[in-house]
Design a protein around this motif. Structure first.
Motif, mmCIF file in Angstrom:
data_model
loop_
_atom_site.group_PDB
_atom_site.id
_atom_site.type_symbol
_atom_site.label_atom_id
_atom_site.label_comp_id
_atom_site.label_asym_id
_atom_site.label_seq_id
_atom_site.Cartn_x
_atom_site.Cartn_y
_atom_site.Cartn_z
ATOM 1 N N UNK A 159 -15.522 -12.834 19.489
ATOM 2 C CA UNK A 159 -16.713 -12.529 20.272
ATOM 3 C C UNK A 159 -16.391 -11.764 21.539
ATOM 4 N N UNK A 160 -15.290 -11.032 21.533
ATOM 5 C CA UNK A 160 -14.895 -10.246 22.701
ATOM 6 C C UNK A 160 -15.780 -9.003 22.832
ATOM 7 N N UNK A 161 -15.813 -8.475 24.031
ATOM 8 C CA UNK A 161 -16.648 -7.312 24.327
ATOM 9 C C UNK A 161 -15.753 -6.136 24.726
ATOM 10 N N UNK A 162 -16.019 -4.978 24.136
ATOM 11 C CA UNK A 162 -15.380 -3.739 24.578
ATOM 12 C C UNK A 162 -16.455 -2.873 25.219
ATOM 13 N N UNK A 163 -16.077 -2.182 26.288
ATOM 14 C CA UNK A 163 -17.050 -1.437 27.087
ATOM 15 C C UNK A 163 -16.502 -0.053 27.410
ATOM 16 N N UNK A 164 -17.367 0.933 27.369
ATOM 17 C CA UNK A 164 -16.997 2.262 27.862
ATOM 18 C C UNK A 164 -18.200 2.867 28.580
ATOM 19 N N UNK A 165 -18.001 3.159 29.851
ATOM 20 C CA UNK A 165 -19.009 3.870 30.635
ATOM 21 C C UNK A 165 -19.404 5.138 29.853
ATOM 22 N N UNK A 166 -20.675 5.298 29.582
ATOM 23 C CA UNK A 166 -21.101 6.448 28.765
ATOM 24 C C UNK A 166 -20.825 7.774 29.480
ATOM 25 N N UNK A 167 -20.740 7.737 30.826
ATOM 26 C CA UNK A 167 -20.372 8.968 31.540
ATOM 27 C C UNK A 167 -18.931 9.358 31.221
ATOM 28 N N UNK A 168 -18.066 8.359 31.001
ATOM 29 C CA UNK A 168 -16.678 8.667 30.639
ATOM 30 C C UNK A 168 -16.597 9.193 29.205
ATOM 31 N N UNK A 250 -13.751 6.359 21.082
ATOM 32 C CA UNK A 250 -14.145 4.952 21.197
ATOM 33 C C UNK A 250 -13.077 4.029 20.630
ATOM 34 N N UNK A 251 -12.460 4.437 19.545
ATOM 35 C CA UNK A 251 -11.451 3.597 18.893
ATOM 36 C C UNK A 251 -10.034 3.979 19.303
ATOM 37 N N UNK A 252 -9.899 4.887 20.265
ATOM 38 C CA UNK A 252 -8.588 5.417 20.629
ATOM 39 C C UNK A 252 -7.976 4.762 21.854
ATOM 40 N N UNK A 253 -6.997 5.448 22.432
ATOM 41 C CA UNK A 253 -6.213 4.853 23.512
ATOM 42 C C UNK A 253 -6.356 5.653 24.810
ATOM 43 N N UNK A 254 -7.581 5.992 25.166
ATOM 44 C CA UNK A 254 -7.830 6.743 26.400
ATOM 45 C C UNK A 254 -7.441 5.932 27.636
ATOM 46 N N UNK A 256 -9.506 4.027 28.999
ATOM 47 C CA UNK A 256 -10.768 3.880 29.732
ATOM 48 C C UNK A 256 -11.707 2.866 29.089
ATOM 49 N N UNK A 257 -11.415 2.458 27.847
ATOM 50 C CA UNK A 257 -12.192 1.390 27.209
ATOM 51 C C UNK A 257 -11.752 0.063 27.825
ATOM 52 N N UNK A 258 -12.711 -0.702 28.323
ATOM 53 C CA UNK A 258 -12.410 -1.961 29.003
ATOM 54 C C UNK A 258 -12.726 -3.119 28.062
ATOM 55 N N UNK A 259 -11.770 -4.043 27.941
ATOM 56 C CA UNK A 259 -11.956 -5.158 26.999
ATOM 57 C C UNK A 259 -11.955 -6.472 27.756
ATOM 58 N N UNK A 260 -12.898 -7.331 27.387
ATOM 59 C CA UNK A 260 -13.010 -8.604 28.081
ATOM 60 C C UNK A 260 -13.686 -9.619 27.170
ATOM 61 N N UNK A 261 -13.753 -10.825 27.673
ATOM 62 C CA UNK A 261 -14.490 -11.868 26.977
ATOM 63 C C UNK A 261 -15.366 -12.570 27.997
#
Ligand SMILES: [Fe+2]
Length: 314
Positions: A159-168, A250-254, A256-261
């Motif tokens: 149930x973890x959340x991944x996030x990416x600012x849409x501006x990024x 989105x699935x890569x290693x930029x 800039x994708x932030x992962x949290x729970x």
């Protein structure tokens, strides 16, 4: 006094307009220098989300101006919908999007539900939810600009959340090839056929761009889903290339994708950024429960954060 034109999409200093290469380059440098590189950078400790102190609110808004999102962490673990409702109200979020699966008050309880899962509505299952912004199937007139998630109980696992600012996402795509963002700003880039959708809402076909510039304010909006069924991308090579590249980002290693729970008492407030949920498992007697609220407004105080004068002191 700044006129309507100068505020909005037509402004020559708007970095999201496809022709404004110098404005884009300056904004890109500022954005990458300032943005959060880990989910910890989003977190604001608050005593009670229902009643923020001025300092707590200022820290949340500061992160939302910088990253289009913030995560609050509080000791409030009560099963109380007043938490998201009052928090939203303090951030200028007043107009809730409602659907028939929302509880009567327009705030949706996201938990495993046999009935809703049986009908095929993925949010109410334990399955992964692929990258999307909320309300991508809404008609253009009902654009979702902000979203709030409050965790009452987390899952036993996952149930973890991944996030990416849409501006990024916009920034990385345009850096890669300006034709990508041009393709995704076409008015017919992404169509969601008429059907009963993931959330159980019967709705008409929704045709529109992925990226658009808000008239009047010049802020960037994004509607997107990584799902492949019941989605129709514009049938041309440029759109296909842009959509494929976006998924790679989105699935890569930029970085800039932030992962949290989100843990109990924590929550996400955002200007409808890109997000993804991993699959999870509930333990007997302890079911994951999140409240979700979607709003027509953006978070107050985050308008025009792209303007140089606005970001200089960030
Ligand atoms: Fe969502």
């Amino acid at each position: 006094m700044v006129g309507f034109e100068a505020q909005g999409a037509q402004s020559r200093d708007n970095p999201f307009a496809t022709g404004n290469d110098e404005a884009f380059a300056r904004w890109r440098d500022r954005k990458l220098a300032a943005c959060a590189r880990s989910a910890a950078g989003l977190v604001v400790e608050v005593r009670d989300p229902r009643s923020l102190t001025p300092a707590e609110k200022a820290e949340i808004v500061r992160r939302c101006r910088r990253d289009n999102m913030a995560i609050y962490a509080s000791p409030v673990v009560a099963e109380d919908k007043e938490v998201p409702r009052r928090l939203g109200a303090q951030l200028g979020l007043a107009t809730l999007d409602t659907n028939f699966l929302a509880d009567e008050d327009g705030i949706t309880s996201i938990a495993v539900s046999g009935a809703k899962a049986g009908a095929g509505f993925i949010p109410y299952t334990t399955h992964r939810i692929r990258w999307h912004t909320d309300g991508y199937y809404n008609p253009p007139a009902l654009r979702i600009r902000a979203m709030l998630l409050h965790c009452v109980r987390d899952a036993a696992s996952g149930g973890d959340t991944a996030l990416l600012d849409h501006e990024l996402a916009y920034l990385l795509l345009r850096e890669d090839d300006p034709r990508h963002v041009h393709a995704l700003m076409q008015d017919d880039a992404l169509s969601i056929p008429a059907r009963v959708d993931d959330e159980g809402v019967a709705r008409p076909e929704a045709v529109g761009p992925v990226f658009s510039i808000e008239p009047g304010t010049g802020d960037l909006h994004m509607r997107y889903t990584a799902r492949t069924r019941s989605v129709a991308w514009k049938d041309d090579a440029a759109t296909a290339a842009a959509a494929a590249r976006l998924l790679q980002i989105l699935d890569g290693d930029s970085g800039l994708v932030l992962r949290t729970r989100l843990l109990p008492g924590m929550g996400l407030v955002c200007n409808n950024v890109l997000h993804e949920r991993s699959a999870f498992e509930d333990a007997p007697g302890r079911a994951r429960l999140l409240y979700r609220a979607r709003y027509v407004e953006r978070i107050a105080g985050t308008r025009n954060a792209w303007r140089e004068s606005e970001t200089a002191g960030m």
